[in-house]
Structure formats: C-alpha cells, structure tokens
Motif scaffolding. Structure first.
Motif, PDB file in Angstrom:
ATOM      1  N   LEU A 199      14.085  -6.121   7.369  1.00  0.00           N
ATOM      2  CA  LEU A 199      12.635  -6.162   7.568  1.00  0.00           C
ATOM      3  C   LEU A 199      11.948  -6.612   6.284  1.00  0.00           C
ATOM      4  CD1 LEU A 199      12.137  -2.867   9.597  1.00  0.00           C
ATOM      5  CD2 LEU A 199      12.134  -5.216  10.458  1.00  0.00           C
ATOM      6  N   PRO A 200      10.797  -7.285   6.404  1.00  0.00           N
ATOM      7  CA  PRO A 200      10.117  -7.807   5.212  1.00  0.00           C
ATOM      8  C   PRO A 200       9.489  -6.719   4.356  1.00  0.00           C
ATOM      9  CG  PRO A 200       8.766  -8.149   7.155  1.00  0.00           C
ATOM     10  CD  PRO A 200      10.082  -7.612   7.633  1.00  0.00           C
ATOM     11  N   HIS A 201       9.406  -7.003   3.069  1.00  0.00           N
ATOM     12  CA  HIS A 201       8.674  -6.141   2.142  1.00  0.00           C
ATOM     13  C   HIS A 201       7.223  -6.596   2.127  1.00  0.00           C
ATOM     14  CE1 HIS A 201      11.923  -3.882   0.065  1.00  0.00           C
ATOM     15  NE2 HIS A 201      12.616  -4.748   0.786  1.00  0.00           N
ATOM     16  N   TYR A 202       6.309  -5.661   1.865  1.00  0.00           N
ATOM     17  CA  TYR A 202       4.879  -5.946   1.899  1.00  0.00           C
ATOM     18  C   TYR A 202       4.273  -5.795   0.514  1.00  0.00           C
ATOM     19  CZ  TYR A 202       4.455  -6.113   6.967  1.00  0.00           C
ATOM     20  OH  TYR A 202       4.544  -6.484   8.282  1.00  0.00           O
ATOM     21  N   GLY A 203       3.373  -6.707   0.183  1.00  0.00           N
ATOM     22  CA  GLY A 203       2.560  -6.617  -1.015  1.00  0.00           C
ATOM     23  C   GLY A 203       1.117  -6.434  -0.577  1.00  0.00           C
ATOM     24  N   LEU A 204       0.501  -5.333  -0.992  1.00  0.00           N
ATOM     25  CA  LEU A 204      -0.862  -5.006  -0.580  1.00  0.00           C
ATOM     26  C   LEU A 204      -1.722  -4.716  -1.792  1.00  0.00           C
ATOM     27  CD1 LEU A 204       0.132  -2.486   2.230  1.00  0.00           C
ATOM     28  CD2 LEU A 204      -0.553  -4.856   2.553  1.00  0.00           C
ATOM     29  N   ARG A 205      -2.968  -5.155  -1.721  1.00  0.00           N
ATOM     30  CA  ARG A 205      -3.954  -4.854  -2.765  1.00  0.00           C
ATOM     31  C   ARG A 205      -5.161  -4.233  -2.085  1.00  0.00           C
ATOM     32  NH1 ARG A 205      -4.565  -9.823  -6.897  1.00  0.00           N
ATOM     33  NH2 ARG A 205      -3.473  -8.653  -8.470  1.00  0.00           N
ATOM     34  N   LEU A 206      -5.546  -3.061  -2.538  1.00  0.00           N
ATOM     35  CA  LEU A 206      -6.725  -2.388  -2.006  1.00  0.00           C
ATOM     36  C   LEU A 206      -7.778  -2.334  -3.105  1.00  0.00           C
ATOM     37  CD1 LEU A 206      -8.136  -0.815   0.275  1.00  0.00           C
ATOM     38  CD2 LEU A 206      -7.119   1.260  -0.696  1.00  0.00           C
ATOM     39  N   PHE A 207      -8.903  -3.006  -2.868  1.00  0.00           N
ATOM     40  CA  PHE A 207     -10.016  -3.010  -3.815  1.00  0.00           C
ATOM     41  C   PHE A 207     -11.000  -1.928  -3.419  1.00  0.00           C
ATOM     42  CE2 PHE A 207      -8.153  -7.129  -4.326  1.00  0.00           C
ATOM     43  CZ  PHE A 207      -8.336  -7.442  -5.660  1.00  0.00           C
ATOM     44  N   VAL A 208     -11.345  -1.065  -4.377  1.00  0.00           N
ATOM     45  CA  VAL A 208     -12.275   0.043  -4.141  1.00  0.00           C
ATOM     46  C   VAL A 208     -13.325   0.078  -5.244  1.00  0.00           C
ATOM     47  CG1 VAL A 208     -10.554   1.438  -2.898  1.00  0.00           C
ATOM     48  CG2 VAL A 208     -10.794   1.697  -5.374  1.00  0.00           C
ATOM     49  N   THR A 209     -14.351   0.891  -5.036  1.00  0.00           N
ATOM     50  CA  THR A 209     -15.396   1.072  -6.050  1.00  0.00           C
ATOM     51  C   THR A 209     -15.362   2.513  -6.536  1.00  0.00           C
ATOM     52  OG1 THR A 209     -16.979   1.472  -4.274  1.00  0.00           O
ATOM     53  CG2 THR A 209     -16.958  -0.718  -5.220  1.00  0.00           C
ATOM     54  N   GLY A 210     -14.623   2.751  -7.598  1.00  0.00           N
ATOM     55  CA  GLY A 210     -14.535   4.078  -8.166  1.00  0.00           C
ATOM     56  C   GLY A 210     -13.836   5.060  -7.237  1.00  0.00           C
ATOM     57  N   MET A 211     -14.058   6.340  -7.493  1.00  0.00           N
ATOM     58  CA  MET A 211     -13.438   7.384  -6.684  1.00  0.00           C
ATOM     59  C   MET A 211     -14.459   8.016  -5.744  1.00  0.00           C
ATOM     60  SD  MET A 211     -10.299   7.233  -7.182  1.00  0.00           S
ATOM     61  CE  MET A 211      -9.816   8.665  -6.260  1.00  0.00           C
ATOM     62  N   THR A 212     -15.198   7.175  -5.052  1.00  0.00           N
ATOM     63  CA  THR A 212     -16.161   7.655  -4.071  1.00  0.00           C
ATOM     64  C   THR A 212     -15.404   8.221  -2.871  1.00  0.00           C
ATOM     65  OG1 THR A 212     -16.256   5.539  -2.923  1.00  0.00           O
ATOM     66  CG2 THR A 212     -17.802   5.852  -4.771  1.00  0.00           C
ATOM     67  N   PRO A 213     -16.060   9.027  -2.042  1.00  0.00           N
ATOM     68  CA  PRO A 213     -15.386   9.529  -0.839  1.00  0.00           C
ATOM     69  C   PRO A 213     -14.850   8.401   0.044  1.00  0.00           C
ATOM     70  CG  PRO A 213     -17.389  10.774  -1.225  1.00  0.00           C
ATOM     71  CD  PRO A 213     -17.375   9.636  -2.218  1.00  0.00           C
ATOM     72  N   ARG A 214     -15.611   7.333   0.169  1.00  0.00           N
ATOM     73  CA  ARG A 214     -15.171   6.191   0.983  1.00  0.00           C
ATOM     74  C   ARG A 214     -13.909   5.556   0.406  1.00  0.00           C
ATOM     75  NH1 ARG A 214     -17.970   2.308   4.590  1.00  0.00           N
ATOM     76  NH2 ARG A 214     -17.183   0.240   4.168  1.00  0.00           N
TER      77      ARG A 214
ATOM     78  N   THR B 290     -11.680   7.035  -1.635  1.00  0.00           N
ATOM     79  CA  THR B 290     -10.607   8.015  -1.527  1.00  0.00           C
ATOM     80  C   THR B 290     -10.024   8.054  -0.120  1.00  0.00           C
ATOM     81  OG1 THR B 290     -11.670   9.322  -3.260  1.00  0.00           O
ATOM     82  CG2 THR B 290     -10.017  10.438  -1.925  1.00  0.00           C
ATOM     83  N   GLU B 291     -10.883   7.999   0.886  1.00  0.00           N
ATOM     84  CA  GLU B 291     -10.424   7.991   2.276  1.00  0.00           C
ATOM     85  C   GLU B 291      -9.635   6.726   2.587  1.00  0.00           C
ATOM     86  OE1 GLU B 291     -13.764   8.667   4.867  1.00  0.00           O
ATOM     87  OE2 GLU B 291     -14.260  10.535   3.827  1.00  0.00           O
ATOM     88  N   ALA B 292     -10.100   5.587   2.111  1.00  0.00           N
ATOM     89  CA  ALA B 292      -9.386   4.323   2.355  1.00  0.00           C
ATOM     90  C   ALA B 292      -8.000   4.358   1.708  1.00  0.00           C
ATOM     91  CB  ALA B 292     -10.195   3.140   1.828  1.00  0.00           C
ATOM     92  N   ILE B 293      -7.916   4.885   0.505  1.00  0.00           N
ATOM     93  CA  ILE B 293      -6.625   4.995  -0.190  1.00  0.00           C
ATOM     94  C   ILE B 293      -5.680   5.891   0.610  1.00  0.00           C
ATOM     95  CG2 ILE B 293      -5.461   5.864  -2.253  1.00  0.00           C
ATOM     96  CD1 ILE B 293      -8.082   5.051  -3.803  1.00  0.00           C
TER      97      ILE B 293
ATOM     98  N   VAL C 108     -11.733  -5.943   5.592  1.00  0.00           N
ATOM     99  CA  VAL C 108     -12.844  -5.306   4.894  1.00  0.00           C
ATOM    100  C   VAL C 108     -13.305  -4.101   5.699  1.00  0.00           C
ATOM    101  CG1 VAL C 108     -15.184  -5.623   3.992  1.00  0.00           C
ATOM    102  CG2 VAL C 108     -13.558  -7.523   3.936  1.00  0.00           C
ATOM    103  N   GLY C 109     -13.483  -2.979   5.025  1.00  0.00           N
ATOM    104  CA  GLY C 109     -13.972  -1.770   5.684  1.00  0.00           C
ATOM    105  C   GLY C 109     -13.181  -0.557   5.240  1.00  0.00           C
ATOM    106  N   ASP C 110     -13.528   0.581   5.812  1.00  0.00           N
ATOM    107  CA  ASP C 110     -12.950   1.846   5.355  1.00  0.00           C
ATOM    108  C   ASP C 110     -11.556   2.150   5.904  1.00  0.00           C
ATOM    109  OD1 ASP C 110     -13.472   2.523   7.968  1.00  0.00           O
ATOM    110  OD2 ASP C 110     -14.956   4.056   7.491  1.00  0.00           O
ATOM    111  N   LEU C 111     -10.995   1.260   6.685  1.00  0.00           N
ATOM    112  CA  LEU C 111      -9.650   1.386   7.239  1.00  0.00           C
ATOM    113  C   LEU C 111      -9.527   2.538   8.231  1.00  0.00           C
ATOM    114  CD1 LEU C 111      -7.548   0.755   3.991  1.00  0.00           C
ATOM    115  CD2 LEU C 111      -8.548  -0.923   5.534  1.00  0.00           C
ATOM    116  N   SER C 112     -10.662   2.979   8.787  1.00  0.00           N
ATOM    117  CA  SER C 112     -10.635   4.100   9.732  1.00  0.00           C
ATOM    118  C   SER C 112     -10.128   3.693  11.111  1.00  0.00           C
ATOM    119  CB  SER C 112     -12.023   4.739   9.858  1.00  0.00           C
ATOM    120  OG  SER C 112     -12.953   3.791  10.350  1.00  0.00           O
ATOM    121  N   ASN C 113     -10.189   2.406  11.446  1.00  0.00           N
ATOM    122  CA  ASN C 113      -9.687   1.935  12.728  1.00  0.00           C
ATOM    123  C   ASN C 113      -8.209   1.583  12.545  1.00  0.00           C
ATOM    124  OD1 ASN C 113      -8.927   0.414  14.998  1.00  0.00           O
ATOM    125  ND2 ASN C 113     -11.023  -0.335  15.289  1.00  0.00           N
ATOM    126  N   ARG C 114      -7.370   2.549  12.867  1.00  0.00           N
ATOM    127  CA  ARG C 114      -5.922   2.419  12.651  1.00  0.00           C
ATOM    128  C   ARG C 114      -5.347   1.178  13.347  1.00  0.00           C
ATOM    129  NH1 ARG C 114      -1.511   5.947  11.479  1.00  0.00           N
ATOM    130  NH2 ARG C 114       0.300   5.514  12.764  1.00  0.00           N
TER     131      ARG C 114
END
Length: 112
Positions: free
Chosen positions: A21-36, A38-41, A93-99
């Motif tokens: 199976l393939p390996h994945y490279g992901l980058r998650l851009f956030v703005t500080g440690m806001t609740p939004r 932290t939840e996305a992470i 783009v977004g909070d990643l809440s829609n699985r």
C-alpha cells in the motif's frame, strides 16, 4: 507551535501494515493552537492512525510561525490539509469535521 512532524514509521514497525500500500505525505496548515486548529489536528491524526498506520508522514505547520511556507503553498484559509503523496496532489480546506469528505480527499474508504 512550529512545524511538527509525526511519522508512523515504516511497515516493518507496524505488523498490520501492508507493504504494497502507498505511503502518504500530508501537510496540515493551522493558525496557532486555537480550538479549531487543535480539533483539526486531532481529527487528521485519528484518521491517519485508523487508515494509514505505519505509512504516513504528517507535518503540522503553524502559519504564524511559517508565513513564507504558507505563502508558497498559497494558503488562504485554515485549517488546510494538503496531500502531497501519493499522486494526485489534493487540497482540503476546513475543520476536517466531515469524515467522509476527508476520506474521499485522501482516496480512502470507510472500513466496513
């Protein structure tokens, strides 16, 4: 927060991982440690551990700490998840809440 990297190692360290199976490279851009941010992470880490255990590299990038990197990637909103590997390149783009939306963007399917 600066750039942080989380790697699940290679397939030899994860007995259930399929070496074909393939390996994945992901980058998650956030703005500080806001609740939004932290939840996305937490959400992307949970998905990675469930679906990609042993075969992903997740970089969490705070645009306040790395503004030039954010500019180079043309980040206009956060959180933004970028899949760099495997092809095709995808951006979510977004909070990643829609699985289901996240799984679709990563070309993964819900486990039955």
């Amino acid at each position: 927060m600066t750039t942080s990297r989380e790697s699940a190692g290679d397939n030899r360290e994860c007995p259930g991982a399929n070496p074909d199976l393939p390996h994945y490279g992901l980058r998650l851009f956030v703005t500080g440690m806001t609740p939004r941010s932290t939840e996305a992470i937490a959400r992307i880490k949970a998905i990675c551990e469930e679906f990609l255990a042993g075969r992903y590299l997740l970089e969490v990038i705070d645009i306040y700490q790395q503004p030039l990197l954010a500019r180079a990637e043309q980040i206009i909103a956060t959180p933004t998840l970028i899949k760099t590997v495997p092809a095709p390149f995808k951006r979510l783009v977004g909070d990643l809440s829609n699985r289901q939306r996240v799984l679709l963007a990563l070309d993964l399917q819900e486990k039955s």
